[in-house]
Design an enzyme around this catalytic site. Structure first.
Site, PDB file in Angstrom:
ATOM      1  N   ARG A 130       0.815  -1.218   0.000  1.00 36.75           N
ATOM      2  CA  ARG A 130       0.000   0.000   0.000  1.00 36.75           C
ATOM      3  C   ARG A 130       0.846   1.265   0.000  1.00 36.75           C
ATOM      4  O   ARG A 130       0.331   2.351  -0.255  1.00 36.75           O
ATOM      5  CB  ARG A 130      -0.930   0.013   1.227  1.00 36.75           C
ATOM      6  CG  ARG A 130      -2.090  -0.963   1.206  1.00 36.75           C
ATOM      7  CD  ARG A 130      -3.031  -0.690   0.042  1.00 36.75           C
ATOM      8  NE  ARG A 130      -3.316   0.726  -0.128  1.00 36.75           N
ATOM      9  CZ  ARG A 130      -4.320   1.379   0.448  1.00 36.75           C
ATOM     10  NH1 ARG A 130      -5.152   0.730   1.214  1.00 36.75           N
ATOM     11  NH2 ARG A 130      -4.502   2.655   0.235  1.00 36.75           N
TER      12      ARG A 130
ATOM     13  N   GLY B 206       4.411   1.298  -1.102  1.00 41.16           N
ATOM     14  CA  GLY B 206       5.489   1.293  -2.073  1.00 41.16           C
ATOM     15  C   GLY B 206       5.922  -0.130  -2.381  1.00 41.16           C
ATOM     16  O   GLY B 206       5.279  -1.088  -1.947  1.00 41.16           O
TER      17      GLY B 206
ATOM     18  N   TYR C 259      -3.605 -22.037  15.747  1.00 41.46           N
ATOM     19  CA  TYR C 259      -3.683 -22.325  14.307  1.00 41.46           C
ATOM     20  C   TYR C 259      -4.635 -23.493  14.096  1.00 41.46           C
ATOM     21  O   TYR C 259      -4.343 -24.620  14.494  1.00 41.46           O
ATOM     22  CB  TYR C 259      -2.276 -22.658  13.818  1.00 41.46           C
ATOM     23  CG  TYR C 259      -2.108 -22.700  12.314  1.00 41.46           C
ATOM     24  CD1 TYR C 259      -1.586 -21.599  11.627  1.00 41.46           C
ATOM     25  CD2 TYR C 259      -2.434 -23.836  11.573  1.00 41.46           C
ATOM     26  CE1 TYR C 259      -1.395 -21.628  10.248  1.00 41.46           C
ATOM     27  CE2 TYR C 259      -2.246 -23.865  10.187  1.00 41.46           C
ATOM     28  CZ  TYR C 259      -1.733 -22.768   9.536  1.00 41.46           C
ATOM     29  OH  TYR C 259      -1.536 -22.796   8.178  1.00 41.46           O
TER      30      TYR C 259
END
Lengths: 533, 533
Positions: free
Chosen positions: B253, B255, B451
């Protein structure tokens, strides 16, 4: 105990100001005889205090002594200002909010009366963080002194929620009572606050175990002109920008840090500090680099160069014991040019025993002579003493300051030599001698901090003392920039380092920091002139 | 080896797609029989590719296959899109710049033709980072595939300067040849790139030793619409905002990350992975928490819950050996409800021996049965295999995805239960069964990652498969938000997690990230719609 108004620390505290007779002799031999400068009385200073430019408000204190006591930090120029009584700008009022709503009210008040706000923790900045600027705008210094609670302790997750205004001993007392420690011990520990540590990206003497303040800071609250930023705690996250990193190093430019959530650690089973002497700097450096890169579980390391080693041996403790130590070292082949390495182990007994064994083995390999706890104990005993000593030397007409940076291992020697020689050259330019020595004291696999102390004759008046300081400081700072070091490893930017910041951040980087300041503070009321323009 | 265009990994690589017969039986027993969905051919997809909306330019490739191969990441919806041939938006062109000047040229070109730019590393995002949006604006996907060099290695400071486009095996090969490793091994390691790891705040399987990517990232270069940000390396600094933290998690967002300077470590003397079984989750969790909080020098840990343990034992290796192991464990009192703990030691021999000894001692204290290297070797062997297996199951009509977060220790159980039960409830709502299991695999003194893997019957077509996924994903994400977990520990935000980000960043936090995006990219050409609006 009352805090000294024009110098470091507590009156009648555990540390003495006065240097030992040997230390005074050393200063005289190195720098020549000096004369003390006159010290202003508090009454004189209060008598000439300018009137406040602010109108009465229930959240503001206008008490003259309170205003004076919040007017300067603890840099050497601050010390000159306080001792001369020429304070420069002072806050027009000091606020002591008790809640985040009151902080927000003060920010709103400042906006409405076109005032600026300087967040204030322990007032120990050595780079001008909390000094009011000379400005047409009135200044409100916002003290966090009422944010002193341990609000919450999550024992399972080892997270403590603390008031930003808690100073080192206060927060350690609260945490120790619960069986925990924060483990952050900068030299300013007695007076500096946890909010100030976060705002200035501080690093403590045992960062090797506990990490820099960045590692401890798990979340918290910053009240800004644009509203309140509440940062929750996560052990790790990949959810975009880490907002903690916006708060860290914000130096009062973006908002007021009110509460912090910090990683704490159960009190260690054992902690000890030890010493090793090496015949040369190269050998000592090789050992410390190896230890840092092998990630051995140590809690602190410090490597003094030959000049610092000689000075410390001269300044420290019992001359007879030191003579005996030097005789022993000489007999072991460690003599002229020797360097002193101090290290600490902290933790459970097994890990500490393992770490000590590895350091002893590696020290031998690198030609070091292990001398047990003697020097380590001396370090531990005097770890917070240096700023007191600075006042004591100042009483005799000698000024002491430090320059510090951090560089990668490939540049540590170059940095040390550049800083020391530039300071010596600058002193020559005004015809004075300077006593300079250096240590490495924060170690990373990548490199280390480089911390240089220098001592000079203050001169005939405070103006001369300041001009000499300025010449030495500029020379040292330019040397840091020339070796591409950071302008500060642990003191921050404030006013004094601001002009050197673009060298490391670049134009776009500076603009990025400015854009963050503008985002939180579009009216520019927060500590203007510090960190970036 | 050629990369698979519509699934994970290399064709004819070391890992097989096909699940074992026992694994298929388990899926059928748990979820019912499934039917495979039709898979589109590449030729079909190429034939219906829309024309590019961009004009010819020397830096742009319009090759159809290249455009298709850069159109989607590796999320489960991406897999549905690729296999169905319904790709949605595809890039209008793909650029392969070779220099930072060319990157800047592409950004300028995009501004001039009102196009948007999507930086592309390995294309392994599982949250939609690199998917072109449906937009009136043409899309240039900017691949870092030409940034593949080891530009510099500072051995003394252990810093490597690497091209952002280097994938895991490529950079490890370059570093290993010099005697070093980066030590970053996410499950996507074979394909994902170092620039992508930085942009998405990735974490690897051995983060316990080497740290998250944040800890490795020492500096580097980001080319932005406002110019180039060059971040030098310092071992530590208190000089204001740490600009590395602006680059980290910027998700394209702000560079294009072109080069990165990473901490590297000499190749370890020894590395081993071991297993311990515990009679219950509580005991296994108590051990892992103790190890994390004592900061023992381990390189990885993983604690599977009872369901994951049973599944892995069913899926893994030789059924006879597993039966023998279970018999032995039963004899030692570790039976129904048992949990598997895997850990690794990496480093010098002495430290590894010390760490192993401590884990064995503590495991005994917590009621664990140490089983040596058997399970550890199996983990090491299949550590990058799961995404291949997902394709194999998909071939049979079963879809697999994961949800992951991280929470403080005081909330790990609550988080695991909330995520698992919300996914089960959501599956019931559409009348299907779901097979759900969880592990903790990234450990911190403060807490751990959580997870969760889930498997369901894809359904009668890709649309149904997607709708089922959406229901399960939303349920899991809402559960994470409900326990105040982070929306991602290691996958990032992208498109799929964006709506859940305000829950943890707050309104002012989101506005802060937006202000950084606007600072670097006022014309909004950089990867719009990802991370924040």
């Amino acid at each position: 105990m009352e805090r000294r108004w024009n110098g470091w620390g507590m009156l009648n505290g555990e540390y003495q100001h006065s240097p030992s007779p040997q230390a005074v002799t050393m200063a005289e031999e190195r720098l020549g005889a000096a004369e003390a400068l006159t010290v202003a009385e508090l009454d004189e200073v209060l008598a000439k205090l300018p009137a406040s430019r602010l109108e009465s408000h229930p959240l503001l204190s206008f008490d003259s002594e309170i205003r004076v006591r919040h007017s300067r930090g603890q840099s050497l120029p601050d010390l000159f200002a306080l001792r001369s009584g020429e304070l420069g700008a002072v806050p027009d009022a000091v606020a002591f909010p008790e809640t985040e709503e009151q902080i927000q009210d003060i920010l709103t008040l400042a906006q409405s009366c076109n005032a600026i706000v300087i967040p204030y923790g322990g007032g120990t900045s050595v780079v001008g963080h909390i000094n009011p600027p000379k400005s047409d705008k009135p200044v409100i210094t916002l003290s966090l002194a009422k944010f002193k609670e341990l609000y919450h302790l999550d024992r399972e997750s080892q997270i403590a929620t603390l008031g930003a205004g808690l100073a080192g001993p206060e927060l350690e007392k609260l945490l120790n009572a619960e069986g925990y420690t924060l483990g952050h011990f900068p030299q300013s520990w007695e007076l500096s606050t946890v909010g100030g540590w976060v705002a200035s990206r501080s690093s403590g003497q045992q960062s090797l175990r506990y990490g820099r303040i960045e590692k401890m800071f798990a979340g918290g609250t910053m009240v800004t002109p644009k509203g309140t930023l509440d940062i929750p705690t996560f052990p790790g996250t990949s959810a975009g920008t880490d907002l903690r990193e916006v708060v860290l190093g914000s130096e009062g430019r973006m908002g007021v840090i009110s509460k912090v959530k910090m990683h704490v650690t159960p009190l260690a089973e054992v902690e000890n500090f030890y010493g090793v002497f090496f015949p040369s700097w190269e050998q000592g450096k090789a050992l410390s680099k190896t230890l840092a890169q092998q990630m051995l579980p140590l809690s602190m390391m410090r490597l003094s160069n030959a000049e610092e080693t000689a000075s410390h041996l001269k300044l420290g403790g019992d001359p007879k014991a030191i003579a005996y130590l030097e005789k022993y070292l000489g007999w072991r082949g460690v003599a002229e040019g020797k360097v002193m390495f101090t290290f600490g182990t902290t933790g459970d007994k097994k890990s500490c025993r393992f770490a000590l064994k590895q350091v002893k083995r590696l020290s031998r390999e690198f030609g070091g002579v292990y001398i047990g706890k003697l020097i380590g104990k001396a370090w531990e005993h005097s770890r917070f003493r240096s700023p007191y000593l600075r006042d004591g030397f100042m009483d005799l007409g000698y000024a002491i300051d430090t320059m510090e940076t951090a560089v990668d291992w490939s540049k540590t020697d170059e940095a040390m030599e550049a800083i020391e020689s530039s300071i010596r050259t600058a002193a020559e330019s005004f015809g004075e001698k300077v006593h300079v020595f250096t240590h490495l004291s924060h170690f990373y696999p990548q490199g280390s901090s480089v911390y240089t102390t220098y001592m000079y004759r203050a001169g005939s008046d405070y103006d001369e003392a300041y001009q000499r300081w300025l010449a030495l400081k500029q020379a040292g700072a330019k040397a840091i920039v020339s070796v591409a070091g950071t302008i500060s490893h642990q003191h921050g930017v404030g006013e004094d380092h601001k002009e050197y910041l673009p060298a490391e951040k670049g134009e776009l980087g500076i603009a990025t920091i400015q854009s963050l300041c503008e985002h939180f503070d579009p009216e520019k009321i927060m500590n203007p002139g510090k960190l970036v323009d």
